[in-house]
Design a protein around this motif. Sequence first.
Motif, short mmCIF file in Angstrom:
data_model
loop_
_atom_site.label_atom_id
_atom_site.label_comp_id
_atom_site.label_asym_id
_atom_site.label_seq_id
_atom_site.Cartn_x
_atom_site.Cartn_y
_atom_site.Cartn_z
N GLN A 15 0.80 -1.22 0.00
CA GLN A 15 0.00 0.00 0.00
C GLN A 15 0.84 1.27 0.00
OE1 GLN A 15 -3.47 -0.22 -0.34
NE2 GLN A 15 -2.73 -2.27 -0.74
N VAL A 16 2.08 1.18 -0.44
CA VAL A 16 2.94 2.34 -0.51
C VAL A 16 2.39 3.31 -1.55
CG1 VAL A 16 5.27 3.15 -1.03
CG2 VAL A 16 4.95 0.99 0.18
N LYS A 17 2.28 4.58 -1.15
CA LYS A 17 1.69 5.58 -2.04
C LYS A 17 2.74 6.15 -2.99
CE LYS A 17 -1.86 6.81 1.22
NZ LYS A 17 -2.45 7.82 2.07
N GLU A 25 -2.80 13.98 -1.72
CA GLU A 25 -3.25 13.94 -0.32
C GLU A 25 -2.90 15.23 0.40
OE1 GLU A 25 -1.64 11.33 3.21
OE2 GLU A 25 -2.90 10.11 1.89
N LYS A 26 -1.68 15.74 0.17
CA LYS A 26 -1.26 16.99 0.80
C LYS A 26 -2.13 18.15 0.32
CE LYS A 26 2.61 19.96 1.78
NZ LYS A 26 4.03 20.19 1.73
#
Length: 101
Positions: A15-17, A25-26
């Motif tokens: 699940q590494v983005k 996301e930021k």
Amino acid sequence: MIEEKDEIDLFLDSQVKTEKELLQEKCEKTYYAASSQVRRDIMQTICFLGKSKEELLKKTGLDEAALKFHTEILINTDFLYQDEEGVYRLTDLGLKVLPKL
């Protein structure tokens, strides 16, 4: 003793983005933080000089729980920090967006 990875560990590792997902996301967190009038008011109240928790409570009319909720969001999105004396101050990013609030 070396632990073997189970299915959950393997799933979590997968699940590494990506860099694009992290940036997205930021951006979403930043938009969420800046979209609240209460949080914009807090930033304007803090302005260039900083404010203590007591000053923010008095000037914003928020209770302690609400103030903590909003300041934590601003801290987590790098708009705000609390110095060693407990004074809330705007970060460089917070100072950059302040004129646009």
